[in-house]
Design a protein around this motif. Structure first.
Motif, PDB file in Angstrom:
ATOM      1  N   LEU A  40       0.814  -1.216   0.000  1.00 52.01           N
ATOM      2  CA  LEU A  40       0.000   0.000   0.000  1.00 52.01           C
ATOM      3  C   LEU A  40       0.849   1.269   0.000  1.00 52.01           C
ATOM      4  O   LEU A  40       0.397   2.330  -0.441  1.00 52.01           O
ATOM      5  N   VAL A  41       2.076   1.163   0.483  1.00 54.85           N
ATOM      6  CA  VAL A  41       2.909   2.351   0.661  1.00 54.85           C
ATOM      7  C   VAL A  41       3.201   3.069  -0.652  1.00 54.85           C
ATOM      8  O   VAL A  41       3.044   4.303  -0.735  1.00 54.85           O
ATOM      9  N   PRO A  42       3.618   2.386  -1.728  1.00 48.24           N
ATOM     10  CA  PRO A  42       3.871   3.115  -2.980  1.00 48.24           C
ATOM     11  C   PRO A  42       2.637   3.820  -3.519  1.00 48.24           C
ATOM     12  O   PRO A  42       2.732   4.957  -4.010  1.00 48.24           O
ATOM     13  N   LEU A  43       1.483   3.178  -3.433  1.00 54.37           N
ATOM     14  CA  LEU A  43       0.253   3.796  -3.925  1.00 54.37           C
ATOM     15  C   LEU A  43      -0.043   5.082  -3.172  1.00 54.37           C
ATOM     16  O   LEU A  43      -0.373   6.118  -3.774  1.00 54.37           O
ATOM     17  N   LEU A  44       0.078   5.045  -1.875  1.00 51.89           N
ATOM     18  CA  LEU A  44      -0.203   6.232  -1.071  1.00 51.89           C
ATOM     19  C   LEU A  44       0.858   7.313  -1.281  1.00 51.89           C
ATOM     20  O   LEU A  44       0.543   8.509  -1.336  1.00 51.89           O
ATOM     21  N   SER A  45       2.094   6.905  -1.389  1.00 54.24           N
ATOM     22  CA  SER A  45       3.175   7.880  -1.540  1.00 54.24           C
ATOM     23  C   SER A  45       3.073   8.637  -2.854  1.00 54.24           C
ATOM     24  O   SER A  45       3.542   9.779  -2.960  1.00 54.24           O
ATOM     25  N   GLN A  46       2.477   8.023  -3.859  1.00 55.77           N
ATOM     26  CA  GLN A  46       2.364   8.656  -5.169  1.00 55.77           C
ATOM     27  C   GLN A  46       1.075   9.444  -5.331  1.00 55.77           C
ATOM     28  O   GLN A  46       0.898  10.134  -6.339  1.00 55.77           O
ATOM     29  N   VAL A 123     -11.515   3.537   1.470  1.00 51.52           N
ATOM     30  CA  VAL A 123     -11.547   4.899   0.919  1.00 51.52           C
ATOM     31  C   VAL A 123     -11.069   4.806  -0.522  1.00 51.52           C
ATOM     32  O   VAL A 123      -9.861   4.657  -0.765  1.00 51.52           O
ATOM     33  N   PRO A 124     -11.953   4.866  -1.512  1.00 51.07           N
ATOM     34  CA  PRO A 124     -11.525   4.694  -2.900  1.00 51.07           C
ATOM     35  C   PRO A 124     -10.489   5.707  -3.365  1.00 51.07           C
ATOM     36  O   PRO A 124      -9.642   5.382  -4.194  1.00 51.07           O
ATOM     37  N   ASP A 125     -10.538   6.920  -2.860  1.00 44.59           N
ATOM     38  CA  ASP A 125      -9.611   7.958  -3.281  1.00 44.59           C
ATOM     39  C   ASP A 125      -8.323   7.875  -2.474  1.00 44.59           C
ATOM     40  O   ASP A 125      -8.300   8.143  -1.268  1.00 44.59           O
ATOM     41  N   ALA A 126      -7.218   7.499  -3.145  1.00 44.69           N
ATOM     42  CA  ALA A 126      -5.940   7.347  -2.441  1.00 44.69           C
ATOM     43  C   ALA A 126      -5.454   8.668  -1.860  1.00 44.69           C
ATOM     44  O   ALA A 126      -4.796   8.693  -0.810  1.00 44.69           O
ATOM     45  N   ALA A 127      -5.774   9.791  -2.530  1.00 48.94           N
ATOM     46  CA  ALA A 127      -5.364  11.088  -1.999  1.00 48.94           C
ATOM     47  C   ALA A 127      -6.059  11.379  -0.677  1.00 48.94           C
ATOM     48  O   ALA A 127      -5.451  11.904   0.260  1.00 48.94           O
ATOM     49  N   ALA A 128      -7.357  11.057  -0.603  1.00 45.87           N
ATOM     50  CA  ALA A 128      -8.090  11.257   0.649  1.00 45.87           C
ATOM     51  C   ALA A 128      -7.526  10.374   1.754  1.00 45.87           C
ATOM     52  O   ALA A 128      -7.414  10.797   2.913  1.00 45.87           O
ATOM     53  N   MET A 129      -7.143   9.143   1.406  1.00 47.92           N
ATOM     54  CA  MET A 129      -6.537   8.255   2.403  1.00 47.92           C
ATOM     55  C   MET A 129      -5.209   8.828   2.882  1.00 47.92           C
ATOM     56  O   MET A 129      -4.882   8.780   4.080  1.00 47.92           O
ATOM     57  N   ARG A 130      -4.448   9.428   1.960  1.00 48.03           N
ATOM     58  CA  ARG A 130      -3.164   9.982   2.358  1.00 48.03           C
ATOM     59  C   ARG A 130      -3.352  11.165   3.310  1.00 48.03           C
ATOM     60  O   ARG A 130      -2.581  11.339   4.268  1.00 48.03           O
ATOM     61  N   VAL A 131      -4.355  11.975   3.054  1.00 47.43           N
ATOM     62  CA  VAL A 131      -4.637  13.083   3.968  1.00 47.43           C
ATOM     63  C   VAL A 131      -4.938  12.545   5.360  1.00 47.43           C
ATOM     64  O   VAL A 131      -4.457  13.076   6.371  1.00 47.43           O
ATOM     65  N   MET A 132      -5.735  11.477   5.451  1.00 47.21           N
ATOM     66  CA  MET A 132      -6.057  10.889   6.753  1.00 47.21           C
ATOM     67  C   MET A 132      -4.794  10.464   7.495  1.00 47.21           C
ATOM     68  O   MET A 132      -4.673  10.661   8.712  1.00 47.21           O
ATOM     69  N   LEU A 133      -3.847   9.897   6.769  1.00 47.40           N
ATOM     70  CA  LEU A 133      -2.639   9.395   7.411  1.00 47.40           C
ATOM     71  C   LEU A 133      -1.704  10.521   7.834  1.00 47.40           C
ATOM     72  O   LEU A 133      -0.740  10.276   8.565  1.00 47.40           O
ATOM     73  N   HIS A 134      -1.956  11.733   7.383  1.00 49.77           N
ATOM     74  CA  HIS A 134      -1.248  12.896   7.889  1.00 49.77           C
ATOM     75  C   HIS A 134      -1.929  13.475   9.138  1.00 49.77           C
ATOM     76  O   HIS A 134      -1.278  14.110   9.968  1.00 49.77           O
ATOM     77  N   CYS A 135      -3.234  13.243   9.253  1.00 50.89           N
ATOM     78  CA  CYS A 135      -4.000  13.916  10.308  1.00 50.89           C
ATOM     79  C   CYS A 135      -4.085  13.134  11.608  1.00 50.89           C
ATOM     80  O   CYS A 135      -4.542  13.672  12.625  1.00 50.89           O
ATOM     81  N   GLU A 136      -3.648  11.895  11.612  1.00 47.65           N
ATOM     82  CA  GLU A 136      -3.758  11.078  12.826  1.00 47.65           C
ATOM     83  C   GLU A 136      -2.658  10.031  12.814  1.00 47.65           C
ATOM     84  O   GLU A 136      -2.322   9.464  11.769  1.00 47.65           O
ATOM     85  N   ASN A 137      -2.109   9.734  13.966  1.00 46.26           N
ATOM     86  CA  ASN A 137      -1.103   8.683  14.104  1.00 46.26           C
ATOM     87  C   ASN A 137      -1.805   7.370  14.430  1.00 46.26           C
ATOM     88  O   ASN A 137      -2.278   7.163  15.544  1.00 46.26           O
ATOM     89  N   PHE A 138      -1.855   6.484  13.447  1.00 49.87           N
ATOM     90  CA  PHE A 138      -2.498   5.179  13.611  1.00 49.87           C
ATOM     91  C   PHE A 138      -1.481   4.052  13.772  1.00 49.87           C
ATOM     92  O   PHE A 138      -1.846   2.877  13.666  1.00 49.87           O
ATOM     93  N   ALA A 139      -0.218   4.391  14.000  1.00 51.81           N
ATOM     94  CA  ALA A 139       0.834   3.378  13.964  1.00 51.81           C
ATOM     95  C   ALA A 139       0.567   2.230  14.938  1.00 51.81           C
ATOM     96  O   ALA A 139       0.732   1.060  14.595  1.00 51.81           O
ATOM     97  N   ALA A 140       0.159   2.554  16.155  1.00 50.00           N
ATOM     98  CA  ALA A 140      -0.085   1.496  17.149  1.00 50.00           C
ATOM     99  C   ALA A 140      -1.234   0.595  16.713  1.00 50.00           C
ATOM    100  O   ALA A 140      -1.181  -0.633  16.888  1.00 50.00           O
ATOM    101  N   ASP A 141      -2.271   1.166  16.140  1.00 50.09           N
ATOM    102  CA  ASP A 141      -3.422   0.375  15.686  1.00 50.09           C
ATOM    103  C   ASP A 141      -3.037  -0.511  14.506  1.00 50.09           C
ATOM    104  O   ASP A 141      -3.491  -1.647  14.403  1.00 50.09           O
ATOM    105  N   LEU A 142      -2.204   0.016  13.610  1.00 47.64           N
ATOM    106  CA  LEU A 142      -1.757  -0.775  12.463  1.00 47.64           C
ATOM    107  C   LEU A 142      -0.896  -1.942  12.919  1.00 47.64           C
ATOM    108  O   LEU A 142      -1.087  -3.090  12.476  1.00 47.64           O
ATOM    109  N   ARG A 143       0.021  -1.675  13.822  1.00 54.35           N
ATOM    110  CA  ARG A 143       0.918  -2.744  14.278  1.00 54.35           C
ATOM    111  C   ARG A 143       0.169  -3.798  15.090  1.00 54.35           C
ATOM    112  O   ARG A 143       0.561  -4.966  15.109  1.00 54.35           O
ATOM    113  N   ALA A 144      -0.893  -3.385  15.778  1.00 52.75           N
ATOM    114  CA  ALA A 144      -1.694  -4.330  16.554  1.00 52.75           C
ATOM    115  C   ALA A 144      -2.720  -5.058  15.695  1.00 52.75           C
ATOM    116  O   ALA A 144      -3.520  -5.834  16.214  1.00 52.75           O
TER     117      ALA A 144
END
Length: 545
Positions: A40-46, A123-144
């Motif tokens: 997922l990382v390359p898609l979001l990064s682009q 979230v079909p729009d990758a840009a909208a998903m990228r904005v979300m990942l800037h607005c909140e730290n979900f790292a603990a939830d992702l790792r869990a």
């Protein structure tokens, strides 16, 4: 949701505090995704995003489009999400959130779920998903493994890939969507998502049948212990079994980890072992997951004894109370297949403490739930029982069911959800009544657990929920004695916690005398005289299956 996209693949340079926070969130989330969903990382990064980061009016980190509009058209994303998700309750292990309008909405949903529940966010729009990942730290939830992300125009294919590559993740059983103006777009995603879930379910069922139908030879050493490990107040049987499995070197599957909670994950792990061991879950609770020839051992730590119907030839029970052995045999279980082993002791008894009497219990709210309120006679019954038991818990008597049936008969109520009335009304009201009796007699008291502060009279004594074993152990170590406020007394781990226990079973006068004796350091520590669950016992039972 209005989007303002531009060609640059990176956000604006970090120049202000919100920019710093947004960049930190993005980096933390990408690092976590690299370990859980690397594709997922390359898609979001682009994904190109042109946004200005700032704090919303409710303090939430959000963004503005180049035209100056609030991201998602909302200046209070967290407050709006809390209002729209006020009644949201997670129904299964995994829920599916369709087109959340903001990172705050995802955070609110996650916080309303239990620690062992997860969320798949579409979230079909990758840009909208990228904005979300800037607005909140979900790292603990992702790792869990509590948060999984699906994005892109081809989201259906990506959803299917996610569930195929992570076949331990249960298929979602619940959709979450908000009435935020995009509900029609979210509704349109339901049918395609359901088709994906159906295909995955069929694929997994085929895989389970292959494990189920495989010839089991019984030559594999060791058992597969399927046991949840998250802390649960007075219900830590899963953690206990997992610890014993670790001492034996056996394989452990933790269904509290959403990444390995599917029936397929359990079937795969069990197929390589000599037996399955679970707390309070029998073969009948998870039918057709493992071969009938594979022995299934259930450690029973509640009064609910599994039925014998459908048990395999090598299945067995371990019950934490001798009375439950009699109940199991009366229900058809052969005597040689029912063993008694209670909770392991907490260790060396702690030194005597001069603290207060301690009540550890999580309470349901005293008000009747919606389903009861809508039935006038049941509401009257609920309120009558609540008032009666809070005023005098000793009227409950020795049998909860008999007490409930008697009160039902008084109001000519023939049927209701008895489990709900017992778990959400009678047990909490009984606990409140005992606590109030101690309070009215001026005895020092500490109330640990959720729900105590709902009543004004208990607020001075309530310290809030206990969510970790460390906090639980600390509370017990500082108490003069523990007060047993559950009307279901058999097999309870309170008797193995290393502290004197004040029990109400001998009546009001004896209850108060024991409470005063405990505070004076004169109530002895009594442990039930019965064998405890040990690695040796588990190993022996597995070898005999």
């Amino acid at each position: 949701m209005p989007l303002a996209l531009s060609s640059p693949a990176t956000v604006a340079p970090v120049t202000h505090e919100p920019d710093v926070a947004a960049d930190a969130n993005w980096r933390a989330n990408v690092a976590a995704l690299t370990g859980t969903q690397p594709a997922l990382v390359p898609l979001l990064s682009q994904a190109p995003v042109d946004a200005t980061w700032l704090y919303a009016r409710d303090g939430t980190l959000t963004a503005r489009s180049p035209g100056g509009a609030w991201w998602g058209g909302c200046s209070v994303p967290a407050a709006a999400a809390k209002a729209m998700l006020k009644s949201f309750v997670g129904a299964g292990t995994v829920a599916c959130f369709l087109r959340p309008p903001s990172a705050a909405a995802v955070r609110v949903a996650l916080d309303k779920l239990r620690p062992h529940q997860g969320l798949v966010v579409l979230v079909p729009d990758a840009a909208a998903m990228r904005v979300m990942l800037h607005c909140e730290n979900f790292a603990a939830d992702l790792r869990a493994h509590r948060l999984w992300l699906v994005t892109g125009a081809d989201w259906e294919a990506r959803l299917a890939t996610l569930l195929r590559e992570n076949d331990g993740l249960p298929t979602p059983t619940q959709f979450v969507r908000l009435n935020d103006g995009d509900e029609e777009l979210a509704e349109a995603m339901i049918a395609p998502a359901q088709r994906v879930f159906s295909d995955i379910t069929q694929h997994r069922a085929t895989a389970i049948r292959q494990f189920h139908d495989a010839r089991w030879t019984g030559t594999t050493a060791g058992a597969c212990v399927i046991a949840p490990t998250h802390f649960r107040l007075w219900d830590d049987a899963g953690h206990t079994l997992a610890r014993l499995a670790g001492e034996l070197g056996w394989h452990h599957v933790d269904p509290d980890n959403p990444a390995c909670a599917s029936p397929l994950a359990m079937a795969r792990a069990a197929s390589a072992c000599a037996a399955v061991i679970m707390p309070n879950t029998s073969r009948a609770d998870l039918p057709n997951v493992v071969s009938i020839a594979l022995p299934w051992i259930t450690w029973v730590t509640s009064a609910r004894v599994p039925a014998f119907a459908g048990a395999g030839p090598g299945d067995a029970l371990i019950v934490a109370d001798p009375a439950w052995r009699d109940a199991a045999i009366a229900g058809g279980w052969p005597g040689p297949r029912v063993h008694v082993a209670t909770w392991p002791a907490a260790g060396t008894p702690a030194a005597k403490a001069t603290g207060p009497l301690l009540i550890c219990a999580d309470l349901h709210p005293p008000n009747p739930p919606k389903e009861v309120v809508e039935m006038s006679s049941q509401r009257l019954l609920w309120e009558a029982i609540s008032q009666e038991l809070t005023g005098d818990p000793f009227v409950l008597g020795a049998c909860i069911v008999d007490y409930l049936h008697t009160r039902m008969k008084r109001l000519n109520i023939a049927a209701l959800d008895q489990r709900r009335f017992v778990d959400e009304l009678i047990v909490p009201a009984y606990a409140r009544g005992l606590a109030d009796l101690l309070r009215r007699n001026g005895l020092p008291l500490r109330l640990v657990g959720a729900g105590w502060d709902a009543a004004q009279m208990f607020k001075p004594f309530a310290t809030g929920p206990v969510t970790t074993r460390e906090a639980f152990d600390e509370a017990i170590a500082s108490a003069a004695a523990l007060v047993h406020v559950s009307p279901i007394t058999g097999g309870h781990p309170i008797h193995h916690a290393g502290r004197p226990v004040v029990c109400p079973s001998s009546g009001r006068d004896r209850f108060l005398r024991d409470a005063r004796a405990a505070l004076a350091g004169k109530l002895p520590l009594v442990r039930p005289l019965m064998p405890a669950l040990t690695p040796a016992l588990l190993a022996r039972l597995v070898s005999e299956c």
